[in-house]
Design a protein around this motif. Structure first.
Motif, short mmCIF file in Angstrom:
data_model
loop_
_atom_site.label_atom_id
_atom_site.label_comp_id
_atom_site.label_asym_id
_atom_site.label_seq_id
_atom_site.Cartn_x
_atom_site.Cartn_y
_atom_site.Cartn_z
N GLU A 90 99.39 163.83 51.62
CA GLU A 90 100.35 164.82 51.13
C GLU A 90 101.50 164.17 50.37
O GLU A 90 102.11 164.81 49.52
CB GLU A 90 100.90 165.63 52.31
CG GLU A 90 99.89 166.55 52.95
CD GLU A 90 99.39 167.63 52.01
OE1 GLU A 90 100.19 168.09 51.18
OE2 GLU A 90 98.21 167.99 52.08
N GLN A 99 100.19 171.48 57.72
CA GLN A 99 100.26 171.28 56.27
C GLN A 99 99.80 169.88 55.88
O GLN A 99 99.15 169.67 54.86
CB GLN A 99 101.69 171.51 55.79
CG GLN A 99 101.91 171.31 54.29
CD GLN A 99 101.29 172.42 53.48
OE1 GLN A 99 100.90 173.45 54.01
NE2 GLN A 99 101.15 172.21 52.18
N PHE A 100 100.13 168.91 56.74
CA PHE A 100 99.73 167.53 56.49
C PHE A 100 98.30 167.25 56.93
O PHE A 100 97.81 166.14 56.78
CB PHE A 100 100.68 166.56 57.20
CG PHE A 100 102.01 166.41 56.53
CD1 PHE A 100 102.10 166.28 55.16
CD2 PHE A 100 103.18 166.40 57.28
CE1 PHE A 100 103.33 166.14 54.55
CE2 PHE A 100 104.41 166.26 56.68
CZ PHE A 100 104.49 166.13 55.30
#
Length: 231
Positions: A78, A25-26
């Motif tokens: 993020e 996700q990062f």
């Protein structure tokens, strides 16, 4: 679909496996580009929370300069403020388990990373925990996992604490298991967990019992080695 056979083993490993999803996700699997200095990133960043210097982070973790550079850039992209709050953790996990309820598990995981108990996870918190999970010794990783399951941090895991963990895993991914888990399955797996790990049958699992039992489980040892070359 995931079989629920050996969920007690999954309970030990799930934090590490699912945390890889946080790395994705990062955007932390992107290759390191060029020879840019992470110090420049640290210096030019306008984040509210500024991370420790590169040298100190290298001393505190087992990451190289380039690895820290990739990690920081992904973290900053993020989390422009420089910190992650619990709501962000919950959003990340909800994206991977949209038809389950991952909020409780995300809460437990956030608590494990929020070592200062200030309601936020800084880049330092992030990479120090990540270093343990991905680069630590087996004992380091097991200690970290034990701390996650020891919800009240009193040095032992009770059946109630382990049941809370199991239920959070069930809520998050139970609908995707095969065969489908019965409602009382989390409690049954807690009993199996304690039969294996509560060596003196006193109703709690200590850190020594936890580490000894895990080290004797070939599946757990093999699975932990899968994280050695993640980044």
């Amino acid at each position: 679909m995931m079989t629920m056979e050996g969920l007690e083993m999954i309970a030990v490993l799930v934090v590490m496996g699912l945390f890889i999803k946080v790395l994705e996700q990062f955007g932390l699997f992107e290759p390191v580009g060029g020879e840019d200095s992470i110090e420049d990133d640290f210096e030019l960043s306008t984040v509210c929370h500024r991370p420790e210097g590169l040298e100190k982070l290298q001393e505190q973790t087992k990451f190289t300069k380039k690895e820290l550079q990739v990690l920081y850039r992904g973290f900053k992209n993020e989390c422009p403020s420089g910190v992650v709050n619990e709501d962000t953790f919950k959003i990340i996990y909800s994206q991977f388990f949209p038809q389950g309820d991952s909020s409780t598990y995300a809460h437990f995981l956030f608590e494990a990373f929020d070592t200062n108990k200030n309601g936020s996870v800084s880049f330092e918190d992030f990479v120090i925990g990540l270093s343990i999970i991905l680069r630590g010794t087996i004992n380091d990783r097991l200690n970290w996992a034990f701390n996650l399951y020891d919800l009240n941090k009193d040095g032992c895991i009770t059946k109630e604490e382990m049941l809370d963990i199991m239920k959070s895993i069930y809520d998050m991914m139970g609908k995707y298991t095969y065969p489908c888990m019965q409602e009382d399955a989390p409690r049954e797996h807690v009993e199996n967990f304690f039969q294996k790990m509560d060596r003196n049958n006193d109703g709690v699992v200590t850190i020594d019992e936890f580490i000894e039992s895990c080290q004797k489980d070939e599946n757990i040892m093999q699975s932990m080695q899968l994280f050695d070359n993640v980044i």
